[in-house]
Design an enzyme around this catalytic site. Structure first.
Site, short mmCIF file in Angstrom:
data_model
loop_
_atom_site.label_atom_id
_atom_site.label_comp_id
_atom_site.label_asym_id
_atom_site.label_seq_id
_atom_site.Cartn_x
_atom_site.Cartn_y
_atom_site.Cartn_z
N SER A 15 1.53 -1.49 -7.13
CA SER A 15 2.38 -1.42 -5.99
C SER A 15 3.66 -0.59 -6.18
O SER A 15 3.63 0.43 -6.75
CB SER A 15 2.69 -2.97 -5.87
OG SER A 15 1.81 -3.75 -5.12
N MET A 16 4.98 -1.09 -5.39
CA MET A 16 6.00 -0.18 -5.57
C MET A 16 6.41 0.23 -7.14
O MET A 16 7.14 1.30 -7.36
CB MET A 16 7.06 -0.78 -4.74
CG MET A 16 6.73 -0.64 -3.44
SD MET A 16 6.88 1.04 -2.79
CE MET A 16 8.44 1.60 -3.00
N TYR A 29 0.45 -4.51 -0.44
CA TYR A 29 1.20 -4.21 -1.64
C TYR A 29 2.68 -4.79 -1.47
O TYR A 29 2.90 -5.09 -0.44
CB TYR A 29 1.06 -2.61 -2.06
CG TYR A 29 2.01 -1.85 -0.69
CD1 TYR A 29 3.32 -1.40 -1.33
CD2 TYR A 29 1.66 -1.54 0.36
CE1 TYR A 29 4.10 -0.61 -0.49
CE2 TYR A 29 2.48 -0.72 1.33
CZ TYR A 29 3.94 -0.42 0.69
OH TYR A 29 4.50 0.33 1.62
N CYS A 30 3.10 -4.69 -2.71
CA CYS A 30 4.53 -5.21 -2.42
C CYS A 30 5.50 -4.68 -3.86
O CYS A 30 5.39 -3.36 -3.93
CB CYS A 30 4.63 -6.97 -2.80
SG CYS A 30 3.73 -7.39 -4.43
N GLY A 31 6.28 -5.36 -4.52
CA GLY A 31 6.96 -4.84 -5.79
C GLY A 31 6.13 -4.63 -6.85
O GLY A 31 6.07 -3.70 -7.62
#
Length: 288
Positions: A271-272, A243-245
């Site tokens: 994600s975030m 995951y990331c942003g």
């Protein structure tokens, strides 16, 4: 030592030899990120495409045509039928060999790759080095708009390539799943000024900044990828969630896993951007 799946990467010299084949589709998936109050704002790469692109390439609009724009998350996985319709309009059929690239960061090409693989396309690869690598290898460029004839694409989704918030929450305490955050160490730790509404990372997730896997616009050699992925525990884990942003740079980590043979890997699509806006979901501040 070579990649376990070298077919997922295409070198500029190889593409130059195959350019113009009837069964080849080259897609420019360029997007640019501009700083915003929380995170980044995505800007289309269509103008840059019109200024210079690989001859014959069509533009793949990741922001609007290849995302579900109703979620408010910036980028979200569209339905299989919507994705198939968009691919068909772009001229991509199941039998075509597809090479995706970006003028900007390589993450947009890997996001495009992940979408096509999820939809069931079996013959898609990323241009190693992107447009810069193409030009460095002596490749010519074209200007303006180009398009392929419409085609029929029959979706055969691979559901395990993406996960949602519920599955990520369930994996948080699952020792058989290695959840990895692809963002920078500062964003991961919550010490950076940049965050997605709330600072920190998903509990028990590890950190492997996507830039560690790249050498400029190219993926690092197989031994270097294996070392970084092994150090973070991704190659030994039965299952990986990246995951990331917003589900974009996470595809760099996920793609690197595929290259070296870790095939049980998924991307948390929201994600975030999704996780942080739900105050009931936990976040941890601090280094791994």
């Amino acid at each position: 030592m070579t990649y376990q799946h070298p077919e997922f990467l295409t070198e500029p010299e190889t593409l130059a030899e195959e350019l113009g084949r009837d069964d080849l589709r080259v897609l420019d998936a360029t997007v640019f990120l501009e700083p915003a109050e929380n995170g980044y704002r995505a800007a289309s790469g269509i103008d840059r495409y019109r200024e210079a692109h690989i001859p014959g390439a069509a533009f793949m609009d990741l922001i609007r045509r290849f995302s579900d724009t109703s979620t408010g998350l910036g980028f979200s996985l569209p339905s299989a039928d919507d994705l198939a319709a968009a691919l068909g309009q772009l001229g991509v059929g199941n039998h075509h060999r597809v090479v995706v690239y970006s003028t900007g960061h390589l993450m947009w090409a890997t996001r495009a790759f992940w979408l096509l693989r999820w939809a069931g396309h079996d013959h898609v690869s990323v241009l190693n080095g992107g447009l810069a690598g193409w030009r460095d290898a002596g490749g010519a460029v074209a200007t303006g708009d180009e398009a392929y004839p419409p085609a029929a694409f029959e979706p055969r989704p691979r559901p395990d390539m993406f996960v949602d918030k519920r599955a990520t929450l369930a994996a948080m305490d699952d020792h058989a799943t290695c959840t990895v955050n692809a963002l920078s160490p500062g964003v991961y730790a919550g010490t950076s000024r940049m965050h997605y509404g709330r600072p920190g990372h998903i509990p028990n997730s590890r950190n492997l900044h996507y830039e560690r896997l790249l050498d400029g616009d190219r993926f690092r050699p197989a031994p270097e990828l294996e070392a970084a992925l092994s150090e973070t525990g991704l190659l030994d884990a039965p299952r990986v969630i990246s995951y990331c942003g917003g589900g974009i740079s996470a595809t760099i980590d996920a793609f690197a896993c595929l290259l070296v043979g870790q095939e049980n890997v998924a991307v948390y699509d929201g994600s975030m951007s999704e996780w942080a806006r739900d105050p009931s979901l936990p976040l941890v501040v601090g280094e791994a």
